[in-house]
Design an enzyme around this catalytic site. Sequence first.
Site, short mmCIF file in Angstrom:
data_model
loop_
_atom_site.label_atom_id
_atom_site.label_comp_id
_atom_site.label_asym_id
_atom_site.label_seq_id
_atom_site.Cartn_x
_atom_site.Cartn_y
_atom_site.Cartn_z
N GLY A 246 -11.88 -14.53 -23.82
CA GLY A 246 -10.77 -13.92 -24.55
C GLY A 246 -11.16 -12.58 -25.13
N PRO B 279 -11.78 -9.59 -27.91
CA PRO B 279 -12.45 -9.65 -29.22
C PRO B 279 -11.46 -9.92 -30.34
CG PRO B 279 -13.20 -7.75 -27.97
CD PRO B 279 -12.04 -8.31 -27.21
N GLY C 20 -10.94 -15.37 -32.12
CA GLY C 20 -11.41 -16.60 -32.75
C GLY C 20 -12.34 -17.45 -31.91
N LYS C 21 -13.07 -16.85 -30.97
CA LYS C 21 -13.98 -17.64 -30.14
C LYS C 21 -15.13 -18.21 -30.96
CE LYS C 21 -14.66 -14.19 -27.27
NZ LYS C 21 -13.69 -13.21 -27.80
N THR C 22 -15.75 -17.40 -31.81
CA THR C 22 -16.85 -17.87 -32.65
C THR C 22 -16.36 -18.93 -33.62
OG1 THR C 22 -17.90 -15.69 -32.51
CG2 THR C 22 -18.63 -17.15 -34.27
N GLU D 236 14.08 12.53 -34.36
CA GLU D 236 14.04 11.09 -34.67
C GLU D 236 15.45 10.49 -34.63
OE1 GLU D 236 11.29 9.60 -34.67
OE2 GLU D 236 10.08 11.42 -34.70
N HIS E 129 16.14 9.37 -31.12
CA HIS E 129 15.56 8.05 -30.84
C HIS E 129 16.43 6.94 -31.40
CE1 HIS E 129 11.96 9.63 -29.11
NE2 HIS E 129 11.48 10.15 -30.24
#
Length: 497
Positions: A189, A191, A194-196, A412, A415
């Site tokens: 996954g 960085p 939440g792998k650690t 703006e 947009h």
Amino acid sequence: MILRILKIAALLMALMPAPIAFASGPHEGQMTFGDVMRLGQDGKLKSIVVLGERQAVVETKEGARAAATMPLNQTWATELAKVGVNVEFQAPEQSTLGLSLSIFSVVVQGLGLFLMVGLVVWLLRTARSKMAVADFVKPHEIKDPVLFEHVAGAAEGKEALKDIVDYLRDPSRFDAVGAKPRNGVLLVGDPGNGKTLLAKAVAGEAGVAFMACSGSQFQEMFAGVGAARVRAMFKKLRKAAPAILFIDEIDSLGKKRSAGSSSVENDSANTLNELLTQLDGLTSGSGIVVIAATNRVEVLDPALIRAGRFDMHVVVPAPDQKARTEILKVASRDVELADDIDFVKIARGTPGFSGADLAILVNEAAILAGKRSAHQVTMADFDQARDNKILGGTRGTLMVDPAELETIIVHESGHALANVLLPACDPIHKGTVTPRGRSLGHIATMPLKDRVLVTRTKFRAELVMLLAGRAAEEIYFGADMVTSGATSDSDLARSEE
């Protein structure tokens, strides 16, 4: 002790005198070169024995002997030989003391060299040994273990890892039916997802020791240290079993092996080979599970992710809207929140944020509240923290000319008008003409929900909205008055294409 011996040897070598030469037999006084030549011309000189380059022993016909210093130019020897003087060149004789001192000097120098080489070898072996059993392989004693309930989102990852927890809790359940546990799990996954934390939660749920290291910690300037560290790590791991070993950024350790022959590539390959050997040595009842994490699975060596090693791949994706809501709640547990906080709305406005990004967002909102001496974090703090992260901080020192400000407002507005007229666009959250980062103004939209697939209609609507700012300038001011303010919009439009 070794250093003291070396110091004594060096002192003896420095104080050692050169070998002392003595003429054979007794002699009296010292003659000059002129005296020697006069005696020879007067016929009173019997012989001269040259012991070195300049030292000589002179003997008269009367039997008297004396030392003399002769010049390097040996023409004098020819002149004396013509008058009947016997001139002889020979090596100087040494006394017993001189010979002993010469031998002692050679022995001391050889001993000093031997001790220095031995000391260097000992230091290198000690350094390699210490690096091989460094503290990074020490099991972590976690007083407050991380559990699955502390890991917000990542529901699929937690579900996939529950089998590992069950095995570590009660291996007999699997042994009874002949099932072999998975000894290697690869978390894949981006960085910050939440792998650690997931790896720590597995150890916390199973109640086993947790050991962690990084793939880069196996790379050293000394050849062989990486493989030695792998052996030392698994040795400690077996003593701590049941245990979990977590290797973060394993792509630093397990890159594909190349056909290169450099020393660095060879050492990296040896380190990887040792890791593969140790993984194969894990038996079904070892109580050891190796969990690795990477965001570059494509660079890993095929031998590392083959069946029987890291064959279980658990994808840890970026959190969706529901997961982001849960992460925000967990990250805000220690923060004083106002009553107007709406985590669902914050989650809607943060698509693509990782778990780490959301934790930083909560902290930034708390910092903003602290800067204004407030006791609670409000929704406005979260909104400003989000704008700071996406657009950058406000540029309060930038002085905008009134005519240019009018251009920014028209831009703006274009947009915003296109967004309202195109239902496929996400609804507008806020609009501002306050300069932030590299932007002089901004129309922020907020999707109602996360999307996995995007239709062609929505892509076209987003493109029209991006180009509407420049179109508004051209309609309102004329084609010759279009400014460079639409450059960033054009870049975004090209990326959308």
